[in-house]
Design a protein around this motif. Structure first.
Motif, mmCIF file in Angstrom:
data_model
loop_
_atom_site.group_PDB
_atom_site.id
_atom_site.type_symbol
_atom_site.label_atom_id
_atom_site.label_comp_id
_atom_site.label_asym_id
_atom_site.label_seq_id
_atom_site.Cartn_x
_atom_site.Cartn_y
_atom_site.Cartn_z
ATOM 1 N N ARG A 8 18.325 101.030 25.731
ATOM 2 C CA ARG A 8 18.713 99.801 26.396
ATOM 3 C C ARG A 8 17.658 99.388 27.417
ATOM 4 O O ARG A 8 17.124 100.225 28.149
ATOM 5 C CB ARG A 8 20.076 99.973 27.080
ATOM 6 C CG ARG A 8 20.715 98.658 27.531
ATOM 7 C CD ARG A 8 22.173 98.875 27.884
ATOM 8 N NE ARG A 8 22.828 97.648 28.323
ATOM 9 C CZ ARG A 8 23.336 96.725 27.513
ATOM 10 N NH1 ARG A 8 23.238 96.891 26.202
ATOM 11 N NH2 ARG A 8 23.941 95.636 27.992
ATOM 12 N N ALA A 9 17.358 98.096 27.440
ATOM 13 C CA ALA A 9 16.427 97.555 28.427
ATOM 14 C C ALA A 9 17.162 97.237 29.720
ATOM 15 O O ALA A 9 18.356 96.924 29.715
ATOM 16 C CB ALA A 9 15.769 96.288 27.885
ATOM 17 N N GLU A 10 16.449 97.321 30.825
ATOM 18 C CA GLU A 10 17.015 97.021 32.136
ATOM 19 C C GLU A 10 16.340 95.787 32.722
ATOM 20 O O GLU A 10 15.148 95.544 32.506
ATOM 21 C CB GLU A 10 16.806 98.212 33.084
ATOM 22 C CG GLU A 10 17.444 99.502 32.605
ATOM 23 C CD GLU A 10 18.957 99.434 32.513
ATOM 24 O OE1 GLU A 10 19.557 98.634 33.290
ATOM 25 O OE2 GLU A 10 19.538 100.153 31.684
ATOM 26 N N ARG A 11 17.104 95.036 33.462
ATOM 27 C CA ARG A 11 16.571 93.835 34.092
ATOM 28 C C ARG A 11 15.576 94.205 35.182
ATOM 29 O O ARG A 11 15.783 95.169 35.941
ATOM 30 C CB ARG A 11 17.727 93.023 34.677
ATOM 31 C CG ARG A 11 17.314 91.680 35.242
ATOM 32 C CD ARG A 11 18.549 90.841 35.479
ATOM 33 N NE ARG A 11 18.387 89.973 36.634
ATOM 34 C CZ ARG A 11 19.343 89.205 37.124
ATOM 35 N NH1 ARG A 11 20.544 89.222 36.550
ATOM 36 N NH2 ARG A 11 19.132 88.434 38.177
ATOM 37 N N ALA A 13 14.429 93.561 38.494
ATOM 38 C CA ALA A 13 14.960 92.883 39.681
ATOM 39 C C ALA A 13 13.852 92.202 40.492
ATOM 40 O O ALA A 13 14.070 91.138 41.077
ATOM 41 C CB ALA A 13 15.709 93.881 40.559
ATOM 42 N N LEU A 251 19.534 94.558 24.649
ATOM 43 C CA LEU A 251 19.512 93.837 25.914
ATOM 44 C C LEU A 251 20.875 93.211 26.165
ATOM 45 O O LEU A 251 21.593 92.869 25.215
ATOM 46 C CB LEU A 251 18.469 92.712 25.887
ATOM 47 C CG LEU A 251 16.992 93.066 25.846
ATOM 48 C CD1 LEU A 251 16.534 93.291 24.429
ATOM 49 C CD2 LEU A 251 16.163 91.959 26.484
ATOM 50 N N THR A 268 5.341 100.622 29.219
ATOM 51 C CA THR A 268 6.535 99.816 29.462
ATOM 52 C C THR A 268 6.490 98.575 28.592
ATOM 53 O O THR A 268 5.464 97.890 28.529
ATOM 54 C CB THR A 268 6.625 99.410 30.937
ATOM 55 O OG1 THR A 268 6.656 100.584 31.757
ATOM 56 C CG2 THR A 268 7.875 98.581 31.201
ATOM 57 N N HIS A 283 22.680 87.422 32.799
ATOM 58 C CA HIS A 283 21.458 88.099 32.382
ATOM 59 C C HIS A 283 20.499 87.195 31.597
ATOM 60 O O HIS A 283 19.305 87.472 31.535
ATOM 61 C CB HIS A 283 21.804 89.309 31.511
ATOM 62 C CG HIS A 283 22.671 90.308 32.197
ATOM 63 N ND1 HIS A 283 22.238 91.035 33.280
ATOM 64 C CD2 HIS A 283 23.957 90.694 31.964
ATOM 65 C CE1 HIS A 283 23.209 91.845 33.688
ATOM 66 N NE2 HIS A 283 24.261 91.651 32.909
ATOM 67 N N PHE A 288 13.170 91.594 31.354
ATOM 68 C CA PHE A 288 13.683 92.949 31.138
ATOM 69 C C PHE A 288 12.531 93.901 30.823
ATOM 70 O O PHE A 288 11.418 93.469 30.489
ATOM 71 C CB PHE A 288 14.698 92.963 29.988
ATOM 72 C CG PHE A 288 15.984 92.261 30.321
ATOM 73 C CD1 PHE A 288 17.083 92.975 30.768
ATOM 74 C CD2 PHE A 288 16.077 90.883 30.225
ATOM 75 C CE1 PHE A 288 18.258 92.329 31.093
ATOM 76 C CE2 PHE A 288 17.253 90.225 30.559
ATOM 77 C CZ PHE A 288 18.347 90.955 30.991
ATOM 78 N N ALA A 290 11.716 98.164 29.243
ATOM 79 C CA ALA A 290 12.167 99.442 28.683
ATOM 80 C C ALA A 290 10.946 100.328 28.483
ATOM 81 O O ALA A 290 9.820 99.834 28.336
ATOM 82 C CB ALA A 290 12.892 99.234 27.355
#
Length: 311
Positions: A8-11, A13, A251, A268, A283, A288, A290
Motif C-alpha cells: 500500500r502507498a502512503e500519502r 504529507a 492507493l 521510492t 485522498h 503518494f 511507496a
C-alpha cells in the motif's frame, strides 16, 4: 490478482493539503534532492525538497502536462500549443513564470494539447498529443520526437486517443506506450533503435481489460519491470519484461496518473493522482509514495541546451 504481491502507498504529507485537479508527471531531480510534478488544469508546476519539506510552485501561461530538464536546469515542457522552454531561474521563489515556445505540431483539431512525455535514454524528448475532451474519443493523437539538432519530428505513432505510458527499458532498446482511453486500455511494446531514435515492430504488451483500470503514466525499474498506473482502479501494476503481472501497489485514491522513482537511492516510487469531478475523497488529487523493494533509474535529461532555441 491472485498470487500477485501487494503493498500500500502512503500519502506524502509534506506535499501539502491542497489537492491537484490533475496531478501528473512526477520527475525526481537528484541534483536538487527534489521531486517535481504538475497540476495540468491549474497550469502549475510543483517542487518538494524531500529533506527540508520546502515547497515551491510556479504558474505557467498554459496547461503543462509533461517536461524534462536540460543539463542547465531549464525545462523542456509539453503544453497546450506546443513545446516550450521554461527557465525557472527567472522566478526562483515560485510564482508566475514565462515560457518560450520552441516547436509546435500541426494539430488536426482544435482544443488539443500535449500529454505524457519524457526523454529516451539518449536524451531525445518524446511526447504525445490528445484532444482535451476525452469523451469525444477522437483518435487523432500522435507521438512526436524532439531533439536539438532535428527539431520536432513528423508523427512517429498516430491514431492515438489518449497517449500515455511512455517509458524505456534499462538498456533503452525497448519502448513502451499506452492508450488510456476506456475503449483502448492497451499497452504496446516496440523494439527501439537507440542510434536512430526510432521505434519498430509494435506488439501488444498488456491488455488491461484482463486486469483492472486504464493504463496511464508509467516508470521502468532497474530490473526492467514496467510500473503502470491503473487509473480508475486505485492501483499501480508491475509487469515483468515478459508481460507477467507480478506485483501491485494499492492507493486510497481511485485515479493514479503517473509514477516515478526518486529519493536518494531511487528506491521510492512517487505517484501522482487525479481528483475526480464527483465523489472525490480526502485522498484524491494528492501525492503518494511507496517503497516497492526495487530501485529505479535516473530520469534522463534532454541532450541539448534550451537557451537560445526558438528565439
Amino acid at each position: 490478482m491472485n498470487g500477485v504481491g501487494s503493498m500500500r502507498a502512503e500519502r506524502v504529507a509534506a506535499a501539502g493539503d491542497a489537492p491537484a485537479e490533475v496531478g501528473e508527471c512526477p520527475v525526481w531531480r537528484a541534483a536538487e534532492g527534489a521531486l517535481y510534478w504538475v497540476d495540468i488544469v491549474a497550469n502549475r508546476l510543483n517542487r518538494l525538497h524531500l529533506d527540508s519539506g520546502r515547497r515551491t510552485a510556479w504558474r505557467l501561461p498554459e496547461r503543462i502536462a509533461c517536461f524534462a530538464f536540460d543539463r542547465d536546469g531549464a525545462l523542456l515542457a509539453g503544453m497546450e500549443s506546443g513545446l516550450f522552454a521554461v527557465d525557472l531561474r527567472a522566478a526562483p521563489h515560485g510564482g508566475e513564470v514565462a515560457a518560450r515556445r520552441i516547436a509546435a505540431p500541426a494539430f488536426p483539431l482544435a482544443d488539443m494539447r500535449f500529454n505524457d512525455g519524457r526523454c529516451d535514454r539518449q536524451g531525445r524528448f518524446w511526447a504525445g498529443t490528445m484532444v482535451q475532451d476525452t469523451a469525444a474519443a477522437q483518435a487523432v493523437g500522435s507521438l512526436f520526437r524532439y531533439d536539438a539538432k532535428g527539431g520536432l519530428s513528423l508523427p512517429v505513432v498516430d491514431g492515438l486517443i489518449v497517449q500515455n505510458g511512455l517509458s524505456w527499458s534499462p538498456d533503452g532498446r525497448t519502448m513502451y506506450l499506452s492508450d488510456s482511453h476506456a475503449s483502448r486500455r492497451l499497452v504496446w511494446v516496440y523494439d527501439y533503435d537507440v542510434d536512430a531514435g526510432w521505434p519498430r515492430n509494435r506488439r501488444l504488451f498488456a491488455d488491461l481489460h484482463a486486469h483492472v483500470g486504464r493504463p496511464d503514466g508509467a516508470a521502468v525499474d532497474a530490473d526492467g519491470g514496467y510500473w503502470i498506473c491503473a487509473n480508475d482502479a486505485g492501483r499501480v501494476l508491475r509487469f515483468a519484461p515478459d508481460g507477467r503481472l507480478d506485483r501491485q501497489i494499492e492507493l486510497p485514491a481511485a485515479k493514479p496518473a503517473m509514477c516515478a522513482f526518486g529519493g536518494r537511492d531511487l528506491d521510492t516510487l512517487f505517484i501522482t493522482t487525479i481528483r475526480p469531478a464527483a465523489n472525490a475523497t480526502e485522498h484524491d488529487g494528492h501525492l503518494f509514495a511507496a517503497r516497492p523493494g526495487v530501485c529505479g533509474l535516473p530520469e534522463p535529461e534532454f541532450a541539448g541546451a534550451l537557451d537560445g532555441l526558438g528565439r
